[in-house]
Write a protein that holds these residues in place. Structure first.
Motif, PDB file in Angstrom:
ATOM      1  N   PRO A   1       5.650   6.863  43.509  1.00 36.94           N
ATOM      2  CA  PRO A   1       4.820   5.771  42.944  1.00 36.94           C
ATOM      3  C   PRO A   1       5.378   4.031  43.682  1.00 36.94           C
ATOM      4  CG  PRO A   1       5.934   6.755  42.008  1.00 36.94           C
ATOM      5  CD  PRO A   1       6.310   7.393  43.198  1.00 36.94           C
ATOM      6  N   ALA A   2       6.657   3.992  44.037  1.00 39.23           N
ATOM      7  CA  ALA A   2       6.718   2.169  44.001  1.00 39.23           C
ATOM      8  C   ALA A   2       7.050   2.323  45.063  1.00 39.23           C
ATOM      9  CB  ALA A   2       8.561   2.687  43.875  1.00 39.23           C
ATOM     10  N   GLU A   3       6.666   3.015  46.494  1.00 37.46           N
ATOM     11  CA  GLU A   3       5.775   3.027  47.881  1.00 37.46           C
ATOM     12  C   GLU A   3       4.622   2.336  47.243  1.00 37.46           C
ATOM     13  OE1 GLU A   3       7.043   1.536  50.333  1.00 37.46           O
ATOM     14  OE2 GLU A   3       9.651   2.225  48.677  1.00 37.46           O
ATOM     15  N   MET A   4       3.594   3.202  46.529  1.00 40.84           N
ATOM     16  CA  MET A   4       2.352   2.797  46.310  1.00 40.84           C
ATOM     17  C   MET A   4       1.872   1.938  45.679  1.00 40.84           C
ATOM     18  SD  MET A   4      -0.353   4.909  44.128  1.00 40.84           S
ATOM     19  CE  MET A   4       0.071   4.376  42.629  1.00 40.84           C
ATOM     20  N   ARG A   5       2.516   1.157  44.557  1.00 40.87           N
ATOM     21  CA  ARG A   5       2.295   0.028  44.105  1.00 40.87           C
ATOM     22  C   ARG A   5       2.986  -1.234  45.086  1.00 40.87           C
ATOM     23  NH1 ARG A   5       3.172  -0.156  37.951  1.00 40.87           N
ATOM     24  NH2 ARG A   5       4.033   1.587  37.313  1.00 40.87           N
TER      25      ARG A   5
ATOM     26  N   LYS B   1       6.175  18.454  37.967  1.00 43.10           N
ATOM     27  CA  LYS B   1       6.353  18.160  36.820  1.00 43.10           C
ATOM     28  C   LYS B   1       5.762  16.610  36.774  1.00 43.10           C
ATOM     29  CE  LYS B   1      11.156  20.359  35.246  1.00 43.10           C
ATOM     30  NZ  LYS B   1      12.484  20.318  34.984  1.00 43.10           N
ATOM     31  N   ARG B   2       6.067  16.044  34.952  1.00 49.54           N
ATOM     32  CA  ARG B   2       4.808  14.918  34.960  1.00 49.54           C
ATOM     33  C   ARG B   2       5.811  14.077  36.133  1.00 49.54           C
ATOM     34  NH1 ARG B   2       2.880  14.042  29.458  1.00 49.54           N
ATOM     35  NH2 ARG B   2       3.899  12.152  29.032  1.00 49.54           N
ATOM     36  N   ASP B   3       5.191  12.897  37.094  1.00 48.18           N
ATOM     37  CA  ASP B   3       5.826  11.450  36.958  1.00 48.18           C
ATOM     38  C   ASP B   3       5.140  10.190  36.462  1.00 48.18           C
ATOM     39  OD1 ASP B   3       7.313   9.181  38.441  1.00 48.18           O
ATOM     40  OD2 ASP B   3       6.978  10.364  40.701  1.00 48.18           O
ATOM     41  N   ASP B   4       5.525  10.023  35.376  1.00 50.05           N
ATOM     42  CA  ASP B   4       4.682   8.762  35.002  1.00 50.05           C
ATOM     43  C   ASP B   4       5.532   7.279  35.443  1.00 50.05           C
ATOM     44  OD1 ASP B   4       7.672   8.262  34.276  1.00 50.05           O
ATOM     45  OD2 ASP B   4       7.627   8.205  31.984  1.00 50.05           O
ATOM     46  N   GLY B   5       6.011   7.534  37.175  1.00 53.40           N
ATOM     47  CA  GLY B   5       6.338   6.366  37.441  1.00 53.40           C
ATOM     48  C   GLY B   5       4.952   4.872  37.850  1.00 53.40           C
ATOM     49  N   TYR B   6       3.840   6.490  37.923  1.00 54.24           N
ATOM     50  CA  TYR B   6       2.396   5.947  38.523  1.00 54.24           C
ATOM     51  C   TYR B   6       1.586   4.845  37.316  1.00 54.24           C
ATOM     52  CZ  TYR B   6       2.643   9.321  42.195  1.00 54.24           C
ATOM     53  OH  TYR B   6       3.308   9.234  43.831  1.00 54.24           O
ATOM     54  N   TRP B   7       2.440   5.316  35.921  1.00 53.31           N
ATOM     55  CA  TRP B   7       1.938   4.399  34.715  1.00 53.31           C
ATOM     56  C   TRP B   7       2.788   3.496  33.976  1.00 53.31           C
ATOM     57  CZ3 TRP B   7       0.757  10.020  35.081  1.00 53.31           C
ATOM     58  CH2 TRP B   7       1.512  10.387  33.974  1.00 53.31           C
ATOM     59  N   ASN B   8       4.125   3.398  34.249  1.00 54.05           N
ATOM     60  CA  ASN B   8       4.795   3.314  33.789  1.00 54.05           C
ATOM     61  C   ASN B   8       6.382   2.476  34.799  1.00 54.05           C
ATOM     62  OD1 ASN B   8       6.965   2.752  31.333  1.00 54.05           O
ATOM     63  ND2 ASN B   8       8.138   4.632  31.798  1.00 54.05           N
TER      64      ASN B   8
ATOM     65  N   THR C   1       2.962  -0.144  32.825  1.00 50.89           N
ATOM     66  CA  THR C   1       1.391  -0.492  33.267  1.00 50.89           C
ATOM     67  C   THR C   1       1.131  -1.028  34.249  1.00 50.89           C
ATOM     68  OG1 THR C   1       1.429  -0.082  30.504  1.00 50.89           O
ATOM     69  CG2 THR C   1      -1.031  -0.587  31.534  1.00 50.89           C
ATOM     70  N   PRO C   2       0.103  -0.164  35.461  1.00 50.74           N
ATOM     71  CA  PRO C   2      -0.253  -0.839  36.608  1.00 50.74           C
ATOM     72  C   PRO C   2      -1.264  -2.427  36.033  1.00 50.74           C
ATOM     73  CG  PRO C   2      -1.008   0.790  36.254  1.00 50.74           C
ATOM     74  CD  PRO C   2      -0.102   0.735  34.875  1.00 50.74           C
ATOM     75  N   THR C   3      -0.900  -2.795  36.650  1.00 46.87           N
ATOM     76  CA  THR C   3      -1.861  -4.598  36.752  1.00 46.87           C
ATOM     77  C   THR C   3      -2.899  -4.623  37.639  1.00 46.87           C
ATOM     78  OG1 THR C   3      -0.927  -5.889  37.908  1.00 46.87           O
ATOM     79  CG2 THR C   3      -0.260  -6.320  35.532  1.00 46.87           C
ATOM     80  N   ASN C   4      -3.117  -4.061  38.774  1.00 49.43           N
ATOM     81  CA  ASN C   4      -3.990  -4.241  39.302  1.00 49.43           C
ATOM     82  C   ASN C   4      -5.086  -2.357  40.446  1.00 49.43           C
ATOM     83  OD1 ASN C   4      -1.943  -3.252  41.038  1.00 49.43           O
ATOM     84  ND2 ASN C   4      -1.466  -4.956  42.853  1.00 49.43           N
ATOM     85  N   TYR C   5      -4.307  -1.595  39.154  1.00 49.45           N
ATOM     86  CA  TYR C   5      -5.019  -0.634  39.817  1.00 49.45           C
ATOM     87  C   TYR C   5      -4.804   0.219  38.545  1.00 49.45           C
ATOM     88  CZ  TYR C   5      -0.805   1.839  39.752  1.00 49.45           C
ATOM     89  OH  TYR C   5       1.101   1.798  38.937  1.00 49.45           O
ATOM     90  N   ARG C   6      -6.091   1.713  38.256  1.00 49.68           N
ATOM     91  CA  ARG C   6      -5.507   2.192  37.326  1.00 49.68           C
ATOM     92  C   ARG C   6      -5.562   3.993  36.968  1.00 49.68           C
ATOM     93  NH1 ARG C   6      -4.071  -1.767  34.911  1.00 49.68           N
ATOM     94  NH2 ARG C   6      -5.221  -2.576  33.482  1.00 49.68           N
ATOM     95  N   ILE C   7      -5.356   5.010  36.668  1.00 44.82           N
ATOM     96  CA  ILE C   7      -5.658   5.922  37.021  1.00 44.82           C
ATOM     97  C   ILE C   7      -7.214   6.738  36.426  1.00 44.82           C
ATOM     98  CG2 ILE C   7      -4.291   8.466  36.262  1.00 44.82           C
ATOM     99  CD1 ILE C   7      -2.627   6.832  37.737  1.00 44.82           C
ATOM    100  N   GLN C   8      -7.027   7.630  37.285  1.00 43.83           N
ATOM    101  CA  GLN C   8      -7.955   8.669  36.756  1.00 43.83           C
ATOM    102  C   GLN C   8      -8.208   9.956  37.107  1.00 43.83           C
ATOM    103  OE1 GLN C   8      -8.743   6.498  40.020  1.00 43.83           O
ATOM    104  NE2 GLN C   8      -8.987   4.821  38.319  1.00 43.83           N
TER     105      GLN C   8
ATOM    106  N   VAL D   1      -5.909   4.393  31.368  1.00 41.43           N
ATOM    107  CA  VAL D   1      -6.689   5.575  32.537  1.00 41.43           C
ATOM    108  C   VAL D   1      -8.271   4.923  32.175  1.00 41.43           C
ATOM    109  CG1 VAL D   1      -7.514   7.374  32.164  1.00 41.43           C
ATOM    110  CG2 VAL D   1      -5.112   7.582  31.325  1.00 41.43           C
ATOM    111  N   ASN D   2      -8.642   4.870  33.399  1.00 39.62           N
ATOM    112  CA  ASN D   2     -10.227   4.149  33.433  1.00 39.62           C
ATOM    113  C   ASN D   2     -11.603   4.933  34.129  1.00 39.62           C
ATOM    114  OD1 ASN D   2      -9.879   4.274  36.213  1.00 39.62           O
ATOM    115  ND2 ASN D   2     -10.664   2.554  36.478  1.00 39.62           N
TER     116      ASN D   2
END
Length: 732
Positions: free
Chosen positions: A345-349, A388-395, A397-404, A435-436
């Motif tokens: 998630p950090a590299e993706m961001r 397991k869940r990795d909440d780094g993708y949404w915690n 909260t992102p400003t320029n992407y959303r989760i589906q 989430v969008n």
């Protein structure tokens, strides 16, 4: 003064003299004039459905072009700028009735299309335009996507993919699929394969990337151009999604590189340039999606001499190829960055932040890995090796992407499915600011050619998605508006089969469709072929329990020793241990015996409704009823197998022979249930390829190559022998 917005009017005008006005507006012979902007393709699609509904209600219809603002009709449709309609969001609409006029208002043509479809639907349910209640409807999610794999350069291989090749090259198929997507309010069509680009363009600087002739290339170009255009005309955004790093076999051979995971300069340049070329040559292509694929993980591909890739390496490669190719194009497209095992998630961001793309980036995450049709509880994802869940993708909260959330279906390809409350619960539990939307679809299944059904008179559909119409209607409509009542789906059944009421069919479908959800929630699984619920199969181990290495069929021993996916469910092993140790069972836990009772209740509901509906049913309705009945007996099979598992495990610990005999008796009943399943399905289905062509030589589960319920009766009977020969715990 020139206005800053465009107004489309659809006016229902009575073309009769004043003295017959009252009679004409209410009578079957009333003529309705529909006036609208004929240049709007989405609105044209909606008006076509409205016109058909009015005609079926006994009214003649006349259409005419209208672009003026005069409110002279009985029904008007306005498309207004968003700033003028703050309560209506993009793709939303308002229906209001006042002063004898029905007014439909939207802020974009797609919202206007949905408004026209809504009015058409309500008319088909017996209402008139004068009796429609006022309401404002906005989409719950902005992304409502179908995942459809392509049979060429496919991620999964074998006959189950190849059988669709001709159909997927036929524009008639895509038109029908897009029609139902628009009707069901899906707005993204995502098309998936390993390497799509050589099928779309002849790369300018790398013409050897494919071996198509000019004629063949023109045919491919015509396919994609028409498909993307048809999608746009129905308010659907087409995306192509691929796995990387990959090149075509022709490219690899000509340039002396690997087909997979080759990070050489020439592959990097080719990838960047071909992305740009595809965007430029297909103006209706809305987005490009990318996967940090299996062969980009931190292990070397077989035979590869290239170094391992770190998370940063993978994202750097994506940034220098896909993102750079998008930014070099002559127009913007949307970007989908998948979240999988090899992501971070950090590299993706970092990459998304540096890209500065004009549109919100999509980040798709598999919900409960490949088995989204399980529990609405997010128990695991596909973005960490632990599962397991990795909440780094949404915690945070992102400003320029959303989760589906990706709701994968690897659990039922043949039997019809429809459980509206499951979808409503899923949406309610998993809606969040980050989430969008949702993606819905399969990896091992393409909803194109229906190759499972025998050719007979009651097969009135051409394509597999048409047989599974309820699945798509439920997911699409409830992702758009989770408050859509069951009455809408009941009306669909009633209209389709000329029923007085569709309520019994919705009730039966909802009860029948619990079985695969309950199995996938109880039998914890991960990737695609670790569970196939409608077949009661687990072809590959899921690292969540014992596998006996005998068959893909889930044996009684495997059921006992397997972990659950839903944390509220108790496994057989844990439940029996708690009972033997006299530990209280928490009220928030579902025991195997309680689950069995739920399955029995489902089965009873289904069989009662089927019995009510079967007399006088049409052949095609009888086919739907046979599917429901199959689910009912699968529910009974699962219920009695759970009870047998509890009894058998109890015997192993307690040495109580009565428990062993109870297990034998229950497994004998299971054989009767499976025989009933086999009898029903053999009446209208035949053996089909499942993982044929994909199974490795070392794989032990050869009986999963092809699937047919009767094939597994020997394994059902084997369970009885396992119970008869069972040893006590510690003495095996």
């Amino acid at each position: 003064m020139k206005r800053q917005y465009i107004i489309f009017w659809v006016c229902v005008l009575v073309s009769f003299p004043p003295f017959v006005f009252a009679q004409a507006t209410g009578g079957k012979n009333a003529q309705v004039a529909i006036s609208f902007d004929t240049s709007s393709k989405p609105l044209r699609f909606g008006v076509d459905h409205l016109e058909k509904a009015l005609q079926q209600a006994g009214q003649s219809v006349r259409t005419e072009a209208r672009t003026t603002q005069a409110k002279t009709g009985n029904i008007t449709i306005q498309v207004r700028p968003a700033q003028a309609e703050p309560t209506i969001r993009e793709e939303g609409y308002r229906i209001s009735y006042q002063a004898g006029q029905l007014q439909l208002t939207a802020v974009d043509p797609v919202g206007a299309m949905y408004a026209a479809l809504d009015v058409a639907e309500q008319i088909s349910m017996g209402k008139t335009w004068k009796t429609l209640a006022s309401k404002t409807v906005n989409p719950h999610f902005t992304v409502r996507a179908l995942k459809v794999n392509l049979p060429w350069s496919s991620y999964r291989s074998g006959p189950a993919m190849e059988v669709h090749t001709d159909v997927c090259k036929d524009l008639t198929y895509w038109q029908k699929l897009l029609d139902q997507m628009a009707e069901n309010h899906f707005n993204v069509l995502s098309l998936w394969n390993i390497h799509p680009f050589p099928f779309m363009v002849k790369p300018t600087n790398f013409p050897e990337a494919n071996s198509f002739s000019d004629k063949e290339m023109a045919e491919w170009k015509q396919l994609w151009t028409a498909l993307f255009r048809m999608a746009k005309e129905r308010g659907v955004e087409p995306y192509i999604v691929n796995w990387n790093i990959a090149v075509s076999p022709e490219f690899a051979k000509h340039y002396g590189v690997n087909e997979r995971n080759d990070t050489s300069a020439i592959v990097k340049r080719y990838t960047r340039e071909v992305v740009t070329q595809v965007i430029n040559e297909y103006p209706d292509l809305a987005g490009i999606g990318i996967t940090l694929a299996d062969w980009m993980s931190n292990f070397k591909a077989e035979g590869s001499t290239l170094p391992d890739m770190t998370p940063k390496d993978r994202e750097d490669w994506l940034e220098e190829t896909i993102v750079a190719g998008i930014k070099a194009a002559n127009r913007p497209v949307k970007f989908l960055h998948r979240s999988v095992l090899s992501a971070d998630p950090a590299e993706m961001r970092r990459v998304i932040n540096k890209a500065h793309l004009p549109d919100t980036t999509l980040v798709e995450i598999k919900f409960n890995w490949s088995h989204g049709h399980s529990t609405p509880v997010l128990a695991l994802t596909h973005d960490s090796h632990s599962g397991k869940r990795d909440d780094g993708y949404w915690n945070p909260t992102p400003t320029n992407y959303r989760i589906q959330w990706m709701i994968r279906n690897e659990d039922f390809f043949i039997l019809r499915w429809g459980q509206p409350d499951f979808i409503r619960r899923h949406v309610a539990q998993n809606t969040a600011p980050y989430v969008n939307g949702y993606f819905v679809g399969s990896e091992g299944y393409i909803p194109a050619r229906d190759y499972s059904h025998v050719a007979n008179a009651h097969r009135t559909w051409n394509y597999a998605f048409e047989k599974q119409w309820l699945f798509y209607q439920l997911w699409g409509r409830l992702l758009y508006d989770p408050t859509t009542p069951d009455a809408v789906f009941e009306a669909s059944f009633a209209n389709r089969y000329a029923l007085k009421s569709g309520k019994p069919m919705v009730e039966a479908s909802a009860a029948a469709s619990q079985m695969p959800l309950r199995l996938a929630s109880f039998f914890g699984s991960t990737w695609d072929y670790t569970l196939y619920s409608e077949g009661f199969l687990s072809p590959f181990p899921a690292s969540k329990g014992f596998q006996d290495n005998v068959s893909s069929f889930i044996s009684i021993n495997e059921l006992i020793d397997h972990q659950t996916l839903d944390p509220a469910y108790l496994s057989i092993k844990d439940y029996v241990m708690s009972v033997q140790e006299k530990k209280p069972i928490s009220t928030d836990k579902v025991s195997p015996l309680a689950l069995a009772d739920l399955l029995d209740a489902d089965s009873k509901t289904v069989l009662t409704r089927v019995q009510q509906l079967r007399p006088g049913s049409s052949p095609t309705l009888a086919c739907e009823l046979a599917d429901l009945e199959t689910w009912a007996y699968l529910s009974r099979y699962f219920a009695d197998k759970l009870r047998a598992g509890v009894a058998l495990q109890t015997y192993r610990i307690s040495q109580n022979k009565a428990q062993q005999q109870q297990a034998i008796d229950l497994l004998t009943k299971c054989r009767d249930h499976w025989q009933k399943v086999s009898e029903i399905t053999a009446s209208h289905y035949h053996e089909v390829p499942y993982i044929e062509g994909y199974v490795s030589k070392e794989n032990a589960y050869k009986d999963a190559k092809r699937f047919f319920w009767p094939n597994y009766l020997p394994q059902v009977e084997r369970d009885i022998r396992l119970a008869e020969e069972a040893s006590l715990v510690g003495k095996q």
